[in-house]
Design an enzyme around this catalytic site. Structure first.
Site, PDB file in Angstrom:
ATOM      1  N   HIS A 155      -8.069   2.643   5.819  1.00 17.71           N
ATOM      2  CA  HIS A 155      -9.344   2.931   6.479  1.00 17.71           C
ATOM      3  C   HIS A 155     -10.025   1.593   6.795  1.00 17.71           C
ATOM      4  CE1 HIS A 155      -8.525   7.057   5.626  1.00 17.71           C
ATOM      5  NE2 HIS A 155      -8.403   6.810   4.336  1.00 17.71           N
ATOM      6  N   HIS A 177     -10.125  -1.214   4.164  1.00 17.78           N
ATOM      7  CA  HIS A 177      -8.852  -1.916   3.953  1.00 17.78           C
ATOM      8  C   HIS A 177      -8.595  -2.918   5.066  1.00 17.78           C
ATOM      9  CE1 HIS A 177      -8.210   2.151   2.132  1.00 17.78           C
ATOM     10  NE2 HIS A 177      -7.925   1.390   1.103  1.00 17.78           N
ATOM     11  N   ARG A 180      -7.897  -3.771  -7.581  1.00 16.43           N
ATOM     12  CA  ARG A 180      -8.332  -3.122  -8.805  1.00 16.43           C
ATOM     13  C   ARG A 180      -7.316  -2.018  -9.082  1.00 16.43           C
ATOM     14  NH1 ARG A 180     -10.998   1.096 -10.464  1.00 16.43           N
ATOM     15  NH2 ARG A 180     -12.539   0.853 -12.121  1.00 16.43           N
ATOM     16  N   THR A 225       0.815  -1.215   0.000  1.00  9.58           N
ATOM     17  CA  THR A 225       0.000   0.000   0.000  1.00  9.58           C
ATOM     18  C   THR A 225       0.847   1.263   0.000  1.00  9.58           C
ATOM     19  OG1 THR A 225      -1.784   1.201   1.115  1.00  9.58           O
ATOM     20  CG2 THR A 225      -0.254   0.026   2.525  1.00  9.58           C
ATOM     21  N   ARG A 226       0.265   2.340  -0.578  1.00  8.40           N
ATOM     22  CA  ARG A 226       0.894   3.663  -0.533  1.00  8.40           C
ATOM     23  C   ARG A 226      -0.085   4.693   0.011  1.00  8.40           C
ATOM     24  NH1 ARG A 226      -1.564   4.986  -5.725  1.00  8.40           N
ATOM     25  NH2 ARG A 226      -1.485   7.161  -5.133  1.00  8.40           N
TER      26      ARG A 226
END
Ligand code: PPS
Length: 572
Positions: free
Chosen positions: A201, A204, A290, A196-197
């Site tokens: 929340h 996730h 996605r 992740t970057r």
């Protein structure tokens, strides 16, 4: 799904032993040395610690060609991303085949040596097309390739002397072998990595937890802290957010480690690359979402890659990568049941209320200080984000007046400063043309070069003030459009920039001639005088244009105040 289990034996690193390193460091001081860019330092760290295993250095020309054309090294090994050492032509000219060079960080510390076996001028347009899908500068990595990377590539094996130094979050950074040892110690046989970057929340947290449960695996939150997409939330803030979210998982199921990767935003190829990197870090599964590592829109306003291209390419290669893909579930909040559910699995969609907040909507709410509901994110995360991104009425900004000499810039700027100080709340600094020329630019004259230097200095100071939450009011002539645009770009990273054209005509300025300079300029006693013997490029689309003929100073300053209010910069 195949039952992948990790082989957690150590993987090869490029470091020499501690004793050899001390010796090599002394010898390397004699070598021609290259100061690496921040991106090259990230690449070097992962080369040396095995994150880029099986690479043994920066790509040779043959390997590069294979990677660009068909994602494979010359020996056929899958490798999707060119890891190249780009240098200037001048530097390349000094280097001969077989020569050893020292690779230094930005402070001059020697991190590694490299034996240069290859030196060539790459076809960058072809690299852009093949690796990133289009030779389009809207792609951040293509822009980097053409506008930042050197013209020549050097290739060759690297000998590691020491790891790049990090002063932040040291305890949270792990090499592949450190993570492997950690998983061994805890008995984690299956580990799902989450790349992740962005801040995490609730959606996730739900999806990562679900992914781990489905794979009957443990979870590794593996955020990128090297370089991400320009404009992302800075990694300091993100790591504080991740730490808060980590507490929300059942203890002993989940861990977090920071990855000093320089992302390229290359979508499908990047996903495959991420997979290899996670495999090297001892993971058995990776979540692919996605539009994984998507770069945003191209210059025609369309997506660079299809939303599931990354998943497709990953699936095609997962056996070879040796890591299994867990596809991302699109999680949504179902109000009636007060919980997150995968959208596909909701059967009564017509009868329930599905809630979602997009990234754009989240940024809007942060900017305007609006509510962010608890179903969407964790209060600790929201509070970190609010500290970094306070509402616009608490952020710094710059008001940049431009206009001819004697147009009234300074007078209006002074009036504006006093009005803002009367309101209070933020410190105000006035960078008036004359003040700047006395304190910052006393050695400069009025050539184009010197004027540009003067304006860039003003822009630099204003950007620092803006970054730190203050108000900078600038009032130079700033006659050149391109220079004003450059200043705008410097400042808009940190806060709003308002260009205000004080549109007093040359005739009126000359008629007023408050300092008697126009007379001297007409007589040729002052050279390069703006409007008389030097250009002034009028702003085409300033945030505000003020006319000063028949309008008093107070009213001009008030117009600026109204503009600031309408932009949400001062609370109305
Ligand atoms: S610039 O072009 O933005 O760097 O100019 P700036 O720093 O605003 O300085 C402009 C003030 O310098 C005085 N001055 C001149 N102006 C323009 N051209 C020439 N050749 C020149 N020589 C001296 C002039 O008083 C300007 O002040 P203002 O406040 O604009 O009238």
């Amino acid at each position: 799904s195949t039952l992948m289990q990790s082989n957690l034996a150590p993987i090869p690193e490029l470091y020499v032993s501690y004793d050899s390193a001390q010796k090599l460091k002394v010898e390397a001081a004699e070598l021609t040395s290259l100061d690496l860019t921040p991106r090259q330092i990230c690449d070097l760290e992962l080369l040396m610690n095995g994150g880029f295993n099986p690479l043994k250095g920066f790509l040779s020309e043959e390997d590069y060609n294979g990677v660009v054309e068909n994602m494979r090294l010359a020996d056929g090994t899958l490798w999707p991303m060119p890891i190249t050492l780009d240098v200037s032509e001048d530097f390349a000219a000094k280097i001969e085949d077989g020569q050893d060079i020292a690779l230094r960080d930005q402070e001059g510390v020697i991190l590694a040596t490299m034996t240069v076996t290859d030196k060539w001028e790459p076809n960058k347009a072809n690299e852009a097309e093949k690796v990133f899908g289009a030779d389009d500068l809207a792609h951040p990595a293509v822009n980097y390739l053409h506008n930042q990377a050197g013209k020549i590539y050097l290739g060759g094996p690297v000998t590691g002397i020491q790891q790049p130094v990090h002063y932040d979050f040291r305890a949270r950074r792990d090499t592949p072998n450190e993570l492997r040892a950690y998983f061994r110690k805890l008995g984690w046989r299956k580990v799902v990595a989450f790349q992740t970057r962005n801040p995490l929340h609730r959606a996730h947290q739900e999806l990562t937890f679900r992914a781990a449960k489905e794979a009957q695996a443990n979870l590794l939150i593996h955020p990128v802290v090297g370089m991400t997409k320009p404009g992302d939330v800075d990694h300091f803030t993100r790591v504080r957010c991740y730490e808060a979210v980590l507490d929300k998982y059942p203890s002993a199921t989940t861990s977090m480690s920071l990855l000093n990767l320089a992302m390229r935003m290359a979508g499908p190829r990047e996903a495959v690359w991420h997979g290899i990197i996670r495999k090297n870090h001892g993971c058995t599964h990776m979540i692919v979402g996605r539009d994984h590592a998507g770069p945003g829109k191209n210059s025609a306003g369309e997506d660079f890659y299809g939303p599931y291209d990354a998943q497709d390419l990953f699936r095609e290669h997962q056996a070879e990568i040796g890591i299994e893909m867990v596809d991302f579930k699109h999680m949504v909040y179902v109000q009636e049941r007060a919980q997150y559910e995968p959208f596909d699995e909701i059967e009564d969609r017509e009868n329930v209320t599905i809630l979602n907040i997009s990234g754009t909507e989240l940024r809007r709410r942060l900017a305007e200080g609006l509510e962010i509901p608890e179903w969407f994110s964790f209060p600790e995360v929201v509070s970190e984000l609010r500290k970094t991104k306070p509402p616009r009425s608490k952020q710094g900004f710059t008001v940049f007046f431009t206009g001819l000499s004697g147009s009234g810039k300074s007078t209006i700027a002074n009036a504006l400063m006093v009005k803002l100080m009367e309101m209070g709340g933020r410190p105000v600094t006035l960078l008036d043309g004359d003040i700047v020329r006395k304190n910052l630019s006393s050695e400069l004259g009025f050539s184009k070069e010197h004027r540009d230097l003067n304006i860039r200095r003003i822009g630099y100071v204003a950007s620092e003030i803006t970054k730190n939450g203050g108000i900078a009011i600038c009032a130079p002539i700033a006659p050149y459009t391109a220079t004003r645009r450059a200043v705008r770009e410097d400042i808009e990273q940190f806060g709003a920039f308002l260009e205000i054209h004080v549109a007093t005509s040359l005739e009126e300025c000359e008629r007023r001639d408050r300092k008697g300079l126009y007379k001297l300029a007409r007589e040729g006693k002052i050279k390069e005088f703006t409007g008389i013997s030097d250009p002034y490029e009028e702003p085409k689309t300033p945030e505000l244009r003020v006319e000063t003929e028949n309008v008093d100073v107070d009213n001009c300053a008030h117009q600026v105040i109204l503009k600031l209010e309408s932009m949400g910069l001062i609370a109305g």
